[in-house]
Design an enzyme around this catalytic site. Structure first.
Site, PDB file in Angstrom:
ATOM      1  N   LYS A 123       0.826  -1.148   0.056  1.00  0.00           N
ATOM      2  CA  LYS A 123       0.014   0.018   0.058  1.00  0.00           C
ATOM      3  C   LYS A 123       0.869   1.117  -0.098  1.00  0.00           C
ATOM      4  CE  LYS A 123      -2.891   2.671   2.983  1.00  0.00           C
ATOM      5  NZ  LYS A 123      -3.556   2.839   4.249  1.00  0.00           N
ATOM      6  N   GLY A 133      -7.237   9.182  10.642  1.00  0.00           N
ATOM      7  CA  GLY A 133      -7.504   9.247  11.851  1.00  0.00           C
ATOM      8  C   GLY A 133      -8.379   9.846  12.491  1.00  0.00           C
ATOM      9  N   ALA A 178      -9.072   5.471   5.184  1.00  0.00           N
ATOM     10  CA  ALA A 178      -8.797   6.601   5.820  1.00  0.00           C
ATOM     11  C   ALA A 178     -10.192   7.532   6.415  1.00  0.00           C
ATOM     12  CB  ALA A 178      -7.956   7.610   5.498  1.00  0.00           C
ATOM     13  N   GLY A 179     -10.379   7.910   7.379  1.00  0.00           N
ATOM     14  CA  GLY A 179     -11.434   8.956   8.040  1.00  0.00           C
ATOM     15  C   GLY A 179     -12.834   8.063   8.209  1.00  0.00           C
ATOM     16  N   ASN A 226      -8.843   1.743  10.496  1.00  0.00           N
ATOM     17  CA  ASN A 226      -8.115   1.091  11.814  1.00  0.00           C
ATOM     18  C   ASN A 226      -8.252   2.169  13.045  1.00  0.00           C
ATOM     19  OD1 ASN A 226      -4.489   0.747  11.864  1.00  0.00           O
ATOM     20  ND2 ASN A 226      -5.887   1.074  13.536  1.00  0.00           N
ATOM     21  N   THR A 227      -8.431   3.476  12.897  1.00  0.00           N
ATOM     22  CA  THR A 227      -8.527   4.527  14.049  1.00  0.00           C
ATOM     23  C   THR A 227     -10.182   4.271  14.644  1.00  0.00           C
ATOM     24  OG1 THR A 227      -6.883   6.036  13.087  1.00  0.00           O
ATOM     25  CG2 THR A 227      -8.342   6.626  14.783  1.00  0.00           C
TER      26      THR A 227
END
Lengths: 259, 71
Positions: A99, A160, A186-187, A208-209
Protein backbone atom coordinates in the site's frame (compact mmCIF):
# COMPACT_ATOMS: atom_id res chain seq x y z
CA UNK A 1 -25.79 -15.47 3.13
CA UNK A 2 -25.37 -17.60 0.02
CA UNK A 3 -25.07 -14.48 -2.07
CA UNK A 4 -22.10 -13.25 -0.07
CA UNK A 5 -20.25 -16.51 -0.47
CA UNK A 6 -20.32 -16.10 -4.22
CA UNK A 7 -19.61 -12.39 -4.10
CA UNK A 8 -15.84 -12.24 -4.24
CA UNK A 9 -13.35 -9.70 -5.48
CA UNK A 10 -9.71 -9.96 -6.36
CA UNK A 11 -6.43 -8.13 -6.10
CA UNK A 12 -3.34 -9.23 -7.96
CA UNK A 13 -4.82 -12.66 -8.70
CA UNK A 14 -5.83 -13.27 -5.08
CA UNK A 15 -9.52 -13.77 -4.40
CA UNK A 16 -11.17 -12.34 -1.30
CA UNK A 17 -14.59 -12.74 0.30
CA UNK A 18 -14.21 -10.12 2.99
CA UNK A 19 -14.45 -6.48 1.97
CA UNK A 20 -13.03 -5.17 5.22
CA UNK A 21 -9.31 -4.35 5.28
CA UNK A 22 -8.11 -3.95 8.82
CA UNK A 23 -5.31 -1.72 10.05
CA UNK A 24 -3.20 -3.01 12.93
CA UNK A 25 -1.94 0.27 14.37
CA UNK A 26 -2.66 2.02 17.64
CA UNK A 27 -3.79 -1.02 19.60
CA UNK A 28 -2.16 -3.86 21.45
CA UNK A 29 -0.84 -6.94 19.71
CA UNK A 30 -2.98 -9.03 22.04
CA UNK A 31 -6.13 -7.58 20.44
CA UNK A 32 -5.12 -8.22 16.83
CA UNK A 33 -6.28 -11.80 16.59
CA UNK A 34 -9.72 -11.02 18.01
CA UNK A 35 -10.00 -7.95 15.79
CA UNK A 36 -9.15 -9.88 12.63
CA UNK A 37 -11.52 -12.67 13.59
CA UNK A 38 -14.43 -10.45 14.58
CA UNK A 39 -13.88 -8.20 11.57
CA UNK A 40 -13.90 -11.25 9.31
CA UNK A 41 -10.90 -9.59 7.67
CA UNK A 42 -8.70 -11.38 5.16
CA UNK A 43 -6.28 -8.49 4.64
CA UNK A 44 -4.38 -6.68 7.40
CA UNK A 45 -2.12 -3.66 6.95
CA UNK A 46 1.25 -3.30 8.61
CA UNK A 47 3.95 -0.67 8.81
CA UNK A 48 7.69 -1.16 8.27
CA UNK A 49 9.87 0.40 10.94
CA UNK A 50 13.36 0.20 12.38
CA UNK A 51 13.54 -2.96 14.44
CA UNK A 52 14.01 -2.61 18.16
CA UNK A 53 15.58 -5.45 20.12
CA UNK A 54 13.84 -4.28 23.29
CA UNK A 55 10.47 -5.17 21.78
CA UNK A 56 10.77 -8.89 21.34
CA UNK A 57 7.23 -9.48 20.15
CA UNK A 58 6.75 -10.15 16.47
CA UNK A 59 3.43 -8.83 15.20
CA UNK A 60 3.29 -11.66 12.67
CA UNK A 61 2.83 -14.11 15.56
CA UNK A 62 -0.45 -12.37 16.44
CA UNK A 63 -2.02 -12.32 12.97
CA UNK A 64 -4.04 -15.44 12.12
CA UNK A 65 -2.40 -17.61 9.46
CA UNK A 66 -3.94 -17.33 6.02
CA UNK A 67 -4.33 -13.57 6.38
CA UNK A 68 -2.95 -11.54 3.46
CA UNK A 69 -0.49 -8.96 4.72
CA UNK A 70 -0.56 -5.51 3.20
CA UNK A 71 2.52 -3.54 4.26
CA UNK A 72 2.33 0.21 3.79
CA UNK A 73 5.03 2.72 2.95
CA UNK A 74 4.08 5.14 5.73
CA UNK A 75 6.90 7.46 6.59
CA UNK A 76 7.79 7.92 2.93
CA UNK A 77 7.95 11.54 1.73
CA UNK A 78 8.84 10.80 -1.90
CA UNK A 79 8.41 8.09 -4.51
CA UNK A 80 12.01 6.99 -3.92
CA UNK A 81 11.45 6.53 -0.18
CA UNK A 82 8.24 4.59 -0.85
CA UNK A 83 10.04 2.28 -3.29
CA UNK A 84 12.78 1.68 -0.72
CA UNK A 85 10.26 0.78 2.00
CA UNK A 86 8.32 -1.46 -0.40
CA UNK A 87 11.44 -3.43 -1.28
CA UNK A 88 12.29 -3.87 2.40
CA UNK A 89 8.71 -5.00 3.07
CA UNK A 90 9.01 -7.63 0.35
CA UNK A 91 12.33 -8.76 1.80
CA UNK A 92 10.52 -9.38 5.09
CA UNK A 93 8.96 -12.25 3.21
CA UNK A 94 5.21 -11.77 3.32
CA UNK A 95 4.29 -11.40 -0.31
CA UNK A 96 4.11 -8.74 -2.98
CA UNK A 97 1.28 -6.56 -1.74
CA UNK A 98 2.15 -2.94 -1.02
CA UNK A 99 0.00 0.00 0.00
CA UNK A 100 1.66 3.19 -1.13
CA UNK A 101 1.45 6.09 1.27
CA UNK A 102 3.50 9.18 0.52
CA UNK A 103 3.03 12.29 2.61
CA UNK A 104 4.94 15.50 2.62
CA UNK A 105 2.37 17.22 4.76
CA UNK A 106 2.67 16.24 8.40
CA UNK A 107 -0.24 18.31 9.70
CA UNK A 108 -3.10 16.90 7.63
CA UNK A 109 -1.24 13.76 6.45
CA UNK A 110 -2.60 14.20 2.95
CA UNK A 111 -1.18 11.90 0.29
CA UNK A 112 1.07 13.35 -2.39
CA UNK A 113 -0.74 12.23 -5.52
CA UNK A 114 2.04 13.01 -7.99
CA UNK A 115 4.72 11.11 -6.06
CA UNK A 116 2.22 8.28 -5.57
CA UNK A 117 1.80 7.90 -9.34
CA UNK A 118 5.60 7.70 -9.76
CA UNK A 119 5.98 5.11 -7.02
CA UNK A 120 3.06 3.07 -8.39
CA UNK A 121 4.65 2.91 -11.82
CA UNK A 122 8.00 1.77 -10.45
CA UNK A 123 6.64 -0.82 -8.03
CA UNK A 124 4.17 -2.27 -10.55
CA UNK A 125 7.14 -2.78 -12.89
CA UNK A 126 8.90 -4.64 -10.09
CA UNK A 127 5.97 -7.03 -9.78
CA UNK A 128 4.28 -5.65 -6.69
CA UNK A 129 0.51 -5.68 -6.25
CA UNK A 130 0.24 -1.94 -5.78
CA UNK A 131 -2.56 -0.31 -3.78
CA UNK A 132 -2.04 3.46 -3.79
CA UNK A 133 -3.58 5.63 -1.09
CA UNK A 134 -4.65 8.87 -2.77
CA UNK A 135 -6.63 12.06 -2.60
CA UNK A 136 -9.74 11.37 -4.70
CA UNK A 137 -9.05 12.99 -8.05
CA UNK A 138 -10.29 11.36 -11.25
CA UNK A 139 -7.30 12.41 -13.36
CA UNK A 140 -4.88 11.00 -10.82
CA UNK A 141 -6.90 7.80 -10.53
CA UNK A 142 -6.68 7.36 -14.32
CA UNK A 143 -2.93 7.88 -14.14
CA UNK A 144 -2.73 5.25 -11.39
CA UNK A 145 -4.59 2.79 -13.62
CA UNK A 146 -2.09 3.49 -16.38
CA UNK A 147 0.78 3.10 -13.92
CA UNK A 148 -0.34 -0.43 -13.08
CA UNK A 149 -2.20 -0.08 -9.78
CA UNK A 150 -4.22 -3.11 -8.63
CA UNK A 151 -6.79 -0.91 -6.87
CA UNK A 152 -7.24 2.72 -5.92
CA UNK A 153 -7.58 3.80 -2.29
CA UNK A 154 -9.14 7.25 -1.99
CA UNK A 155 -9.38 8.92 1.39
CA UNK A 156 -12.80 9.61 2.89
CA UNK A 157 -11.50 12.21 5.37
CA UNK A 158 -8.13 13.03 6.95
CA UNK A 159 -6.39 9.98 8.41
CA UNK A 160 -7.41 9.10 11.92
CA UNK A 161 -10.10 11.79 12.02
CA UNK A 162 -13.15 9.49 12.14
CA UNK A 163 -14.98 12.23 10.23
CA UNK A 164 -16.62 9.98 7.68
CA UNK A 165 -17.29 10.41 3.98
CA UNK A 166 -16.14 14.01 3.55
CA UNK A 167 -15.09 13.31 -0.05
CA UNK A 168 -18.21 11.32 -0.91
CA UNK A 169 -19.01 12.98 -4.26
CA UNK A 170 -15.48 12.50 -5.54
CA UNK A 171 -15.25 8.89 -4.41
CA UNK A 172 -18.50 8.26 -6.28
CA UNK A 173 -16.90 9.63 -9.45
CA UNK A 174 -13.98 7.20 -9.03
CA UNK A 175 -16.36 4.29 -8.46
CA UNK A 176 -18.32 5.23 -11.59
CA UNK A 177 -15.34 5.86 -13.86
CA UNK A 178 -12.43 3.68 -12.76
CA UNK A 179 -12.33 0.04 -13.76
CA UNK A 180 -10.41 -1.12 -10.70
CA UNK A 181 -11.57 -1.87 -7.15
CA UNK A 182 -12.08 1.36 -5.21
CA UNK A 183 -11.15 0.82 -1.57
CA UNK A 184 -12.26 3.64 0.69
CA UNK A 185 -9.46 4.34 3.11
CA UNK A 186 -8.90 6.78 5.96
CA UNK A 187 -11.40 8.82 7.88
CA UNK A 188 -14.23 6.29 8.11
CA UNK A 189 -15.33 6.56 11.74
CA UNK A 190 -18.61 4.70 12.00
CA UNK A 191 -20.10 1.47 10.65
CA UNK A 192 -22.90 3.53 9.07
CA UNK A 193 -20.31 5.42 7.01
CA UNK A 194 -18.69 2.18 5.88
CA UNK A 195 -22.14 0.91 4.94
CA UNK A 196 -22.83 4.09 2.95
CA UNK A 197 -19.58 3.75 1.03
CA UNK A 198 -20.41 0.14 0.18
CA UNK A 199 -23.91 1.16 -0.97
CA UNK A 200 -22.17 3.59 -3.33
CA UNK A 201 -20.34 0.68 -4.93
CA UNK A 202 -16.97 0.72 -3.18
CA UNK A 203 -15.17 -2.63 -3.45
CA UNK A 204 -13.93 -2.58 0.12
CA UNK A 205 -13.34 -0.44 3.22
CA UNK A 206 -10.14 0.03 5.14
CA UNK A 207 -10.34 1.13 8.76
CA UNK A 208 -8.01 1.32 11.73
CA UNK A 209 -8.56 4.32 14.00
CA UNK A 210 -12.34 3.82 14.13
CA UNK A 211 -11.67 0.50 15.83
CA UNK A 212 -8.56 1.42 17.77
CA UNK A 213 -10.33 4.35 19.45
CA UNK A 214 -13.63 2.52 20.05
CA UNK A 215 -14.69 1.52 23.55
CA UNK A 216 -14.69 -2.19 22.66
CA UNK A 217 -12.45 -2.98 19.73
CA UNK A 218 -13.56 -6.52 18.80
CA UNK A 219 -17.22 -5.52 19.12
CA UNK A 220 -16.66 -2.54 16.84
CA UNK A 221 -14.82 -4.80 14.39
CA UNK A 222 -17.92 -7.00 14.21
CA UNK A 223 -20.15 -3.94 13.80
CA UNK A 224 -18.06 -2.80 10.83
CA UNK A 225 -18.12 -6.30 9.37
CA UNK A 226 -21.94 -6.37 9.48
CA UNK A 227 -22.27 -2.82 8.14
CA UNK A 228 -19.95 -3.55 5.22
CA UNK A 229 -21.92 -6.68 4.37
CA UNK A 230 -25.20 -4.78 4.60
CA UNK A 231 -23.92 -2.02 2.34
CA UNK A 232 -22.58 -4.50 -0.16
CA UNK A 233 -25.85 -6.43 -0.27
CA UNK A 234 -27.77 -3.17 -0.71
CA UNK A 235 -25.51 -2.27 -3.63
CA UNK A 236 -25.99 -5.68 -5.23
CA UNK A 237 -29.74 -5.53 -4.64
CA UNK A 238 -29.95 -2.10 -6.26
CA UNK A 239 -31.21 0.78 -4.16
CA UNK A 240 -34.79 1.93 -4.53
CA UNK A 241 -35.37 5.18 -6.35
CA UNK A 242 -35.66 8.56 -4.65
CA UNK A 243 -38.59 10.80 -5.55
CA UNK A 244 -37.68 14.36 -6.44
CA UNK A 245 -40.96 15.52 -4.91
CA UNK A 246 -44.27 14.29 -3.54
CA UNK A 247 -45.07 10.86 -2.17
CA UNK A 248 -45.91 7.42 -3.45
CA UNK A 249 -48.16 5.15 -1.45
CA UNK A 250 -46.99 1.62 -0.77
CA UNK A 251 -50.40 0.55 0.56
CA UNK A 252 -53.25 -0.46 -1.80
CA UNK A 253 -55.12 2.54 -3.18
CA UNK A 254 -58.47 0.72 -3.14
CA UNK A 255 -60.80 -0.77 -0.53
CA UNK A 256 -60.79 2.13 1.93
CA UNK A 257 -63.22 1.86 4.88
CA UNK A 258 -65.22 4.94 4.00
CA UNK A 259 -68.51 5.91 2.35
CA UNK B 1 32.29 2.80 13.58
CA UNK B 2 29.19 1.50 11.78
CA UNK B 3 25.95 3.45 11.70
CA UNK B 4 23.14 1.01 12.52
CA UNK B 5 19.55 2.28 12.63
CA UNK B 6 20.88 5.80 13.03
CA UNK B 7 23.24 5.09 15.95
CA UNK B 8 27.01 4.65 15.76
CA UNK B 9 28.04 1.17 16.85
CA UNK B 10 31.46 -0.38 17.41
CA UNK B 11 30.82 -3.24 14.97
CA UNK B 12 33.85 -2.99 12.67
CA UNK B 13 35.03 -6.44 11.57
CA UNK B 14 31.87 -8.18 12.75
CA UNK B 15 29.62 -10.02 10.28
CA UNK B 16 26.01 -8.91 9.96
CA UNK B 17 24.85 -12.30 11.22
CA UNK B 18 27.04 -12.09 14.33
CA UNK B 19 26.06 -8.51 15.07
CA UNK B 20 22.34 -9.28 14.76
CA UNK B 21 22.66 -12.27 17.07
CA UNK B 22 24.71 -10.41 19.68
CA UNK B 23 22.37 -7.43 19.62
CA UNK B 24 19.42 -9.74 20.21
CA UNK B 25 17.65 -9.58 16.85
CA UNK B 26 15.75 -12.52 15.40
CA UNK B 27 17.25 -12.56 11.91
CA UNK B 28 14.16 -14.29 10.51
CA UNK B 29 11.94 -11.38 11.52
CA UNK B 30 14.03 -8.54 10.10
CA UNK B 31 15.19 -7.21 6.76
CA UNK B 32 18.59 -5.58 6.44
CA UNK B 33 19.66 -2.76 4.18
CA UNK B 34 23.43 -2.52 3.84
CA UNK B 35 24.81 0.70 2.34
CA UNK B 36 21.48 1.43 0.62
CA UNK B 37 21.10 -2.08 -0.85
CA UNK B 38 18.93 -4.86 0.56
CA UNK B 39 21.12 -7.63 1.89
CA UNK B 40 19.84 -11.15 1.11
CA UNK B 41 19.60 -13.31 4.22
CA UNK B 42 22.10 -15.80 2.82
CA UNK B 43 24.71 -13.02 2.79
CA UNK B 44 24.38 -12.09 6.48
CA UNK B 45 27.12 -14.55 7.45
CA UNK B 46 29.62 -13.43 4.82
CA UNK B 47 29.11 -9.65 4.98
CA UNK B 48 31.73 -8.04 7.22
CA UNK B 49 30.89 -4.61 8.63
CA UNK B 50 33.50 -1.89 8.06
CA UNK B 51 34.12 1.61 9.29
CA UNK B 52 31.64 4.01 7.66
CA UNK B 53 29.05 1.38 6.67
CA UNK B 54 25.41 2.31 7.08
CA UNK B 55 22.97 -0.44 8.09
CA UNK B 56 19.21 -0.33 8.54
CA UNK B 57 17.39 -3.17 10.28
CA UNK B 58 13.63 -3.14 9.86
CA UNK B 59 10.65 -5.25 10.82
CA UNK B 60 6.87 -5.14 10.60
CA UNK B 61 4.92 -3.20 13.19
CA UNK B 62 1.26 -2.44 13.70
CA UNK B 63 0.06 0.16 11.28
CA UNK B 64 -2.89 1.37 9.33
CA UNK B 65 -2.24 4.60 7.64
CA UNK B 66 -0.30 7.76 8.05
CA UNK B 67 2.34 7.08 10.66
CA UNK B 68 4.64 10.07 10.67
CA UNK B 69 8.31 9.79 9.79
CA UNK B 70 9.16 10.86 13.31
CA UNK B 71 6.30 9.00 14.97
Amino acid sequence: MAMNEEDTWSLGGHRFHSRFILGSGKYSLQLIEAAVKDAGAEIVTLAVRRANTKKKENILDYIPSGTTLLPNTSGARSAEEAVRIARLARELGCGDFIKIEIMRDSKYLLPDNQETIRATEQLAKEGFVVLPYMYPDLNVARDLVQAGAAAVMPLAAPIGSNKGLATKEFIQILIDEIDLPIIVDAGIGKPSEACAAMEMGAAAIMANTALATAGNLPMMAAAFRDAIRAGRNAYLAGLGRVLTRGASASDPLTGFLRD
Amino acid sequence: MVKINGAKQDADGCTVAKWLAEAGYDSRAVAVEYNDVILPKEDYGSTVLRNGDVVEIVCFMGGGCGCRKDG
